[in-house]
Write a protein that holds these residues in place. Structure first.
Motif, PDB file in Angstrom:
ATOM      1  N   MET A  78       0.814  -1.208   0.000  1.00  0.00           N
ATOM      2  CA  MET A  78       0.000   0.000   0.000  1.00  0.00           C
ATOM      3  C   MET A  78       0.854   1.267   0.000  1.00  0.00           C
ATOM      4  O   MET A  78       0.587   2.215  -0.735  1.00  0.00           O
ATOM      5  N   HIS A  79       1.881   1.275   0.826  1.00  0.00           N
ATOM      6  CA  HIS A  79       2.674   2.503   0.950  1.00  0.00           C
ATOM      7  C   HIS A  79       3.600   2.724  -0.238  1.00  0.00           C
ATOM      8  O   HIS A  79       3.977   3.856  -0.536  1.00  0.00           O
ATOM      9  N   ILE A  80       3.936   1.654  -0.947  1.00  0.00           N
ATOM     10  CA  ILE A  80       4.630   1.821  -2.229  1.00  0.00           C
ATOM     11  C   ILE A  80       3.663   2.414  -3.238  1.00  0.00           C
ATOM     12  O   ILE A  80       4.007   3.325  -4.004  1.00  0.00           O
ATOM     13  N   ALA A  81       2.427   1.913  -3.244  1.00  0.00           N
ATOM     14  CA  ALA A  81       1.410   2.432  -4.167  1.00  0.00           C
ATOM     15  C   ALA A  81       1.127   3.910  -3.916  1.00  0.00           C
ATOM     16  O   ALA A  81       0.935   4.685  -4.864  1.00  0.00           O
ATOM     17  N   MET A  82       1.110   4.317  -2.664  1.00  0.00           N
ATOM     18  CA  MET A  82       0.863   5.721  -2.338  1.00  0.00           C
ATOM     19  C   MET A  82       1.934   6.632  -2.931  1.00  0.00           C
ATOM     20  O   MET A  82       1.668   7.793  -3.254  1.00  0.00           O
TER      21      MET A  82
ATOM     22  N   ILE B 178      10.528  -4.426   3.973  1.00  0.00           N
ATOM     23  CA  ILE B 178      10.141  -3.054   4.316  1.00  0.00           C
ATOM     24  C   ILE B 178      11.382  -2.162   4.450  1.00  0.00           C
ATOM     25  O   ILE B 178      11.417  -1.044   3.925  1.00  0.00           O
ATOM     26  N   ILE B 179      12.382  -2.669   5.147  1.00  0.00           N
ATOM     27  CA  ILE B 179      13.615  -1.889   5.317  1.00  0.00           C
ATOM     28  C   ILE B 179      14.252  -1.593   3.961  1.00  0.00           C
ATOM     29  O   ILE B 179      14.705  -0.481   3.682  1.00  0.00           O
ATOM     30  N   ARG B 180      14.276  -2.596   3.084  1.00  0.00           N
ATOM     31  CA  ARG B 180      14.875  -2.421   1.752  1.00  0.00           C
ATOM     32  C   ARG B 180      14.118  -1.391   0.925  1.00  0.00           C
ATOM     33  O   ARG B 180      14.733  -0.576   0.216  1.00  0.00           O
ATOM     34  N   ASP B 181      12.778  -1.400   1.005  1.00  0.00           N
ATOM     35  CA  ASP B 181      11.955  -0.532   0.148  1.00  0.00           C
ATOM     36  C   ASP B 181      11.504   0.754   0.837  1.00  0.00           C
ATOM     37  O   ASP B 181      10.690   1.497   0.277  1.00  0.00           O
ATOM     38  N   LEU B 182      12.044   1.033   2.003  1.00  0.00           N
ATOM     39  CA  LEU B 182      11.586   2.188   2.793  1.00  0.00           C
ATOM     40  C   LEU B 182      11.639   3.488   2.005  1.00  0.00           C
ATOM     41  O   LEU B 182      10.733   4.312   2.084  1.00  0.00           O
ATOM     42  N   SER B 183      12.696   3.667   1.229  1.00  0.00           N
ATOM     43  CA  SER B 183      12.857   4.922   0.483  1.00  0.00           C
ATOM     44  C   SER B 183      11.858   5.046  -0.659  1.00  0.00           C
ATOM     45  O   SER B 183      11.674   6.130  -1.232  1.00  0.00           O
ATOM     46  N   LYS B 184      11.182   3.951  -1.023  1.00  0.00           N
ATOM     47  CA  LYS B 184      10.230   3.960  -2.137  1.00  0.00           C
ATOM     48  C   LYS B 184       8.788   3.999  -1.640  1.00  0.00           C
ATOM     49  O   LYS B 184       7.848   3.872  -2.424  1.00  0.00           O
ATOM     50  N   MET B 185       8.624   4.184  -0.325  1.00  0.00           N
ATOM     51  CA  MET B 185       7.291   4.197   0.272  1.00  0.00           C
ATOM     52  C   MET B 185       6.905   5.608   0.696  1.00  0.00           C
ATOM     53  O   MET B 185       7.755   6.441   0.984  1.00  0.00           O
ATOM     54  N   LYS B 186       5.610   5.860   0.731  1.00  0.00           N
ATOM     55  CA  LYS B 186       5.089   7.158   1.155  1.00  0.00           C
ATOM     56  C   LYS B 186       4.220   6.983   2.389  1.00  0.00           C
ATOM     57  O   LYS B 186       3.400   6.062   2.448  1.00  0.00           O
ATOM     58  N   PHE B 187       4.385   7.881   3.352  1.00  0.00           N
ATOM     59  CA  PHE B 187       3.630   7.769   4.616  1.00  0.00           C
ATOM     60  C   PHE B 187       2.789   9.020   4.850  1.00  0.00           C
ATOM     61  O   PHE B 187       3.085  10.068   4.337  1.00  0.00           O
TER      62      PHE B 187
END
Length: 259
Positions: A216-220, A250-259
């Protein structure tokens, strides 16, 4: 900290080492195609180390600075896993918003007989949603791995059609090799299909419950539209393995996620 290295606690470390080893063997025997069982073997070795240090006052003989560093590292790891697990759990009950325009099913392994158990749970969740929301279009995303006879996108599409979903309501995305690409390439397809302003779209992400937070947070981060999640089932006994493994994702993709 000394209390963690007493004879009584030493028994606990041994029990935890055995449990980690047995769980690792269980995960290995499932034959999921991943090496996640190694995490539990390392866990067994870690608890055996604690068991060893708790004997003959070995812990107290280690230099104080090293003991402090060891405790800080272990505490940081436990805290990180706890926080990330809570974030995952917060989406376990997500059912998606009503009347979404598109849903994206994140791919998982295809077997010779069809979708793997994990993938099937995702597709079944998508099927249920599409039955209740007849105007929704589904994009099933996933390329063909070296151990797969068909792409995950095509295999997932065939599965949904076999359950009665009309072919014109399912689109296969066949180039994505990871979660970020699953979402990104599916968004590209949506962009090519729909000429409405992006912010007006309602998009759902469909995946297993433990994987939904990351998806979800990658999609955002990939769309201005409204993003909701649809959580698929996971066999409870495999949740510990999947959630611990997901922490690394999650740690690996953290920079590609939006919160």
């Amino acid at each position: 900290m000394k209390k963690l290295f007493t004879p009584k606690i030493r028994i606990l470390w041994f029990i935890l080492a055995v449990l980690n080893f047995l769980y690792g063997v269980t995960v290995f025997l499932v034959g999921s195609g991943t090496l996640s069982f190694v995490i539990w073997i390392f866990g067994a070795l870690f608890f055996m180390l604690l068991y060893f240090l708790a004997g003959k006052k070995r812990w107290s003989k280690i230099p104080k600075a090293i003991r402090k560093l060891f405790c800080i590292i272990v505490a940081a790891c436990v805290l990180t896993v706890t926080i990330l697990s809570c974030l995952m759990l917060s989406h376990f009950g997500d059912k998606g918003e009503k009347d979404m325009d598109y849903i994206i099913v994140l791919g998982a392994q295809m077997k010779s007989y069809g979708p793997s158990v994990i993938f099937r749970y995702r597709l079944d969740a998508a099927y249920e949603y599409m039955q209740e929301n007849p105007d929704c279009i589904c994009i099933v995303s996933g390329a063909q791995g070296t151990n797969e006879h068909i792409s995950e996108g095509e295999g997932g599409k065939e599965y949904l059609i076999s359950k009665g979903i009309p072919e014109d309501r399912v689109v296969a995305e066949i180039n994505a090799f990871d979660t970020v690409e699953n979402v990104r390439y599916s968004m590209d397809i949506i962009e090519g299909m729909d000429f409405r302003p992006e912010k007006e779209l309602k998009i759902g992400v469909v995946t297993n419950n433990y994987h939904l937070f990351r998806g979800m947070h990658i999609a955002m981060a990939e769309t201005e539209g409204e993003v909701s999640g649809i959580a698929g089932y996971t066999v409870p006994r495999f949740l510990p393995n999947n959630m611990v493994r997901e922490c690394f994702g999650i740690i690996r993709d953290l920079s590609k996620m939006k919160f």
